[in-house]
Design an enzyme around this catalytic site. Structure first.
Site, PDB file in Angstrom:
ATOM      1  CE1 TYR A   1      62.689   6.307 -24.053  1.00  0.00           C
ATOM      2  CE2 TYR A   1      61.171   6.404 -22.208  1.00  0.00           C
ATOM      3  CZ  TYR A   1      61.670   5.748 -23.309  1.00  0.00           C
ATOM      4  OH  TYR A   1      61.158   4.539 -23.677  1.00  0.00           O
TER       5      TYR A   1
ATOM      6  NE  ARG B   1      72.704 -14.284 -23.852  1.00  0.00           N
ATOM      7  CZ  ARG B   1      71.463 -14.238 -23.465  1.00  0.00           C
ATOM      8  NH1 ARG B   1      70.499 -14.076 -24.353  1.00  0.00           N
ATOM      9  NH2 ARG B   1      71.157 -14.360 -22.197  1.00  0.00           N
TER      10      ARG B   1
END
Length: 93
Positions: free
Chosen positions: A27, A78
């Site tokens: 990463y 959401r």
């Protein structure tokens, strides 16, 4: 990119100063060119570019809790809830 024992408020200047943490090495190496690619035009042209890297992706075992989840799973939840007829608005949290 940051030293393993760096204090919580990481300074950009502390990036890549020590050997990389083995569990995050891939990463860190992938992120480094993106950081450079965004900082060079900022320096050269006087702009303020940044690179955004969502470091936690979502998946089957991620945390979708309404208030204690990562950003991407929280947004997914959401938006999904806003599709329900009883709740046609995206909750800002």
């Amino acid at each position: 990119m940051y030293p393993r024992m760096a204090p919580p408020a990481h300074a950009r200047s502390s990036c890549l100063l020590t050997p990389l943490e083995k569990t995050n090495e891939a990463y860190a190496l992938a992120r480094s060119p993106a950081e450079t690619a965004s900082s060079q035009p900022s320096w050269q042209y006087g702009t303020d570019y940044i690179s955004v890297m969502p470091t936690n992706l979502y998946g089957p075992n991620d945390n979708y809790h309404p208030t204690h989840s990562h950003v991407l799973p929280a947004l997914i939840r959401r938006f999904h809830e806003a599709k329900e007829p009883a709740n046609p608005v995206v909750n800002a949290g």
